[in-house]
Design an enzyme around this catalytic site. Sequence first.
Site, PDB file in Angstrom:
ATOM      1  N   GLU A 134      27.660  48.647  71.477  1.00 33.21           N
ATOM      2  CA  GLU A 134      26.946  48.852  70.006  1.00 33.21           C
ATOM      3  C   GLU A 134      28.174  49.396  69.177  1.00 33.21           C
ATOM      4  O   GLU A 134      28.985  50.309  69.223  1.00 33.21           O
ATOM      5  CB  GLU A 134      26.074  50.113  70.191  1.00 33.21           C
ATOM      6  CG  GLU A 134      25.391  50.665  68.921  1.00 33.21           C
ATOM      7  CD  GLU A 134      24.605  51.831  69.162  1.00 33.21           C
ATOM      8  OE1 GLU A 134      25.047  52.846  70.034  1.00 33.21           O
ATOM      9  OE2 GLU A 134      23.720  52.121  68.344  1.00 33.21           O
ATOM     10  N   ASN A 159      21.634  48.253  62.397  1.00 36.79           N
ATOM     11  CA  ASN A 159      22.322  48.556  63.712  1.00 36.79           C
ATOM     12  C   ASN A 159      22.219  47.235  64.559  1.00 36.79           C
ATOM     13  O   ASN A 159      20.933  46.902  64.965  1.00 36.79           O
ATOM     14  CB  ASN A 159      22.052  49.703  64.199  1.00 36.79           C
ATOM     15  CG  ASN A 159      22.967  50.278  65.519  1.00 36.79           C
ATOM     16  OD1 ASN A 159      23.780  49.053  66.092  1.00 36.79           O
ATOM     17  ND2 ASN A 159      23.015  51.325  65.972  1.00 36.79           N
ATOM     18  N   GLU A 209      21.830  58.347  62.679  1.00 38.66           N
ATOM     19  CA  GLU A 209      21.478  56.919  62.579  1.00 38.66           C
ATOM     20  C   GLU A 209      20.229  56.637  61.473  1.00 38.66           C
ATOM     21  O   GLU A 209      20.351  55.546  61.072  1.00 38.66           O
ATOM     22  CB  GLU A 209      21.072  56.373  63.886  1.00 38.66           C
ATOM     23  CG  GLU A 209      22.529  56.100  64.785  1.00 38.66           C
ATOM     24  CD  GLU A 209      22.038  55.366  66.028  1.00 38.66           C
ATOM     25  OE1 GLU A 209      21.671  54.048  65.895  1.00 38.66           O
ATOM     26  OE2 GLU A 209      22.229  55.862  67.133  1.00 38.66           O
ATOM     27  N   ASN A 248      26.086  53.714  72.794  1.00 41.47           N
ATOM     28  CA  ASN A 248      27.112  54.812  72.298  1.00 41.47           C
ATOM     29  C   ASN A 248      26.352  56.002  72.418  1.00 41.47           C
ATOM     30  O   ASN A 248      25.142  56.383  71.789  1.00 41.47           O
ATOM     31  CB  ASN A 248      27.498  55.044  71.065  1.00 41.47           C
ATOM     32  CG  ASN A 248      28.765  53.845  70.524  1.00 41.47           C
ATOM     33  OD1 ASN A 248      29.808  54.254  70.449  1.00 41.47           O
ATOM     34  ND2 ASN A 248      28.212  52.807  69.705  1.00 41.47           N
TER      35      ASN A 248
HETATM   36  N1  CDV Z   1      23.365  55.271  69.721  1.00 44.15           N
HETATM   37  C1  CDV Z   1      22.036  55.884  70.327  1.00 44.15           C
HETATM   38  O1  CDV Z   1      21.013  55.109  70.103  1.00 44.15           O
HETATM   39  N2  CDV Z   1      22.235  57.034  70.986  1.00 44.15           N
HETATM   40  C2  CDV Z   1      21.035  57.593  71.573  1.00 44.15           C
HETATM   41  C3  CDV Z   1      21.308  58.861  71.578  1.00 44.15           C
HETATM   42  C4  CDV Z   1      21.011  59.461  70.228  1.00 44.15           C
HETATM   43  C5  CDV Z   1      20.435  59.820  72.517  1.00 44.15           C
HETATM   44  C6  CDV Z   1      20.930  57.238  73.307  1.00 44.15           C
HETATM   45  O2  CDV Z   1      19.890  56.558  73.515  1.00 44.15           O
HETATM   46  O3  CDV Z   1      21.945  57.067  73.802  1.00 44.15           O
END
Ligand code: CDV
Length: 314
Positions: A47, A107, A143, A194
């Site tokens: 991502e 995203n 986000e 991530n």
């Molecule tokens: N980048 C993400 O979507 N991270 C989320 C965190 C915030 C829980 C994940 O599901 O890894």
Amino acid sequence: MSRRVTVAAAQLGPVGRTEPRRAVVDRMLALLHDAHRRGAQLVVYPELALTTFFPRWWTEPLADADRWFETEMPGPATKPLFEQAASLGVGFYLGYAELTPDGHRYNSAVLVARDGSKVATFRKVHIPGHEHYEPWRPFQHLERYYFEPGPDGFGVWEAFGARIGMMICYDRRWPETYRVMGLQGVELILCGYNTPVHYPPDPSQDALASFHNHLVMQAGAYQNGTWVVAAGKGGVEEGVDALAQSAIIAPSGQVVAQALTTGDEVVVAECDLDWCDRYKQTLFDFSRYRRPEVYGIICAPRGAQAAAGQAGDG
Ligand code: CDV
């Protein structure tokens, strides 16, 4: 004859705040060559692969964050990746921040075929984190400030001889993600992520971050009879530790390949797509065993229903 596709999860280590896209693309090209050498026909990158995970910082006004976004795909920095991949005959999934001509911010991930043509663009559906700066956090997860939820949901595309679906990071935690694709016959789900190891709203989950990462994907793969390929951006990035453990998961729910490091690393597996039917035609024969008439609440408003006795209501 069985249908097989060899896939690679191309994990990245940390990307620094000042690291230019060109340097990141050079790292991705090295992973591409490694994957190709090991027989991969399709490479999955993380991502927001081209930059540091910028939602950890507040930027105001929002337009000052434009430098993290791509206005074209491929653009000048990513063209070498498209060209090199096409010349090797390798397709890829690439996560990036998308700024559309009419000003929408998503995203996103693009799926590129072995000849360099675009198969589809997927926009992250479930947007985690928070909308405003929250000073109590050791780092932000903004986000919900930077991105709109993807309006298109979860599609499935015929490519690489398979029925392919996409999801991004937080999407992988939701059973609906897999089931919506499962109902379209998905055989291979691609995912970039991530995931900070520290979860400020409930740090008791930190020790379980790696367990939860695989738990959801293994369950989603098994319950829908699909392969899942997931590539993370791991290691300590700008002071924040992120989960690595990129993995390839079979329709049985078994992890068949997993990254050993927290840095740039490729893991490869040959996916037998016919393995999906062992699950789709037995325990998870949807047309025979599903009971959609009692699942109506799934499509009711977002939160949990307070009143008892509603579960079967259509
Ligand atoms: N980048 C993400 O979507 N991270 C989320 C965190 C915030 C829980 C994940 O599901 O890894």
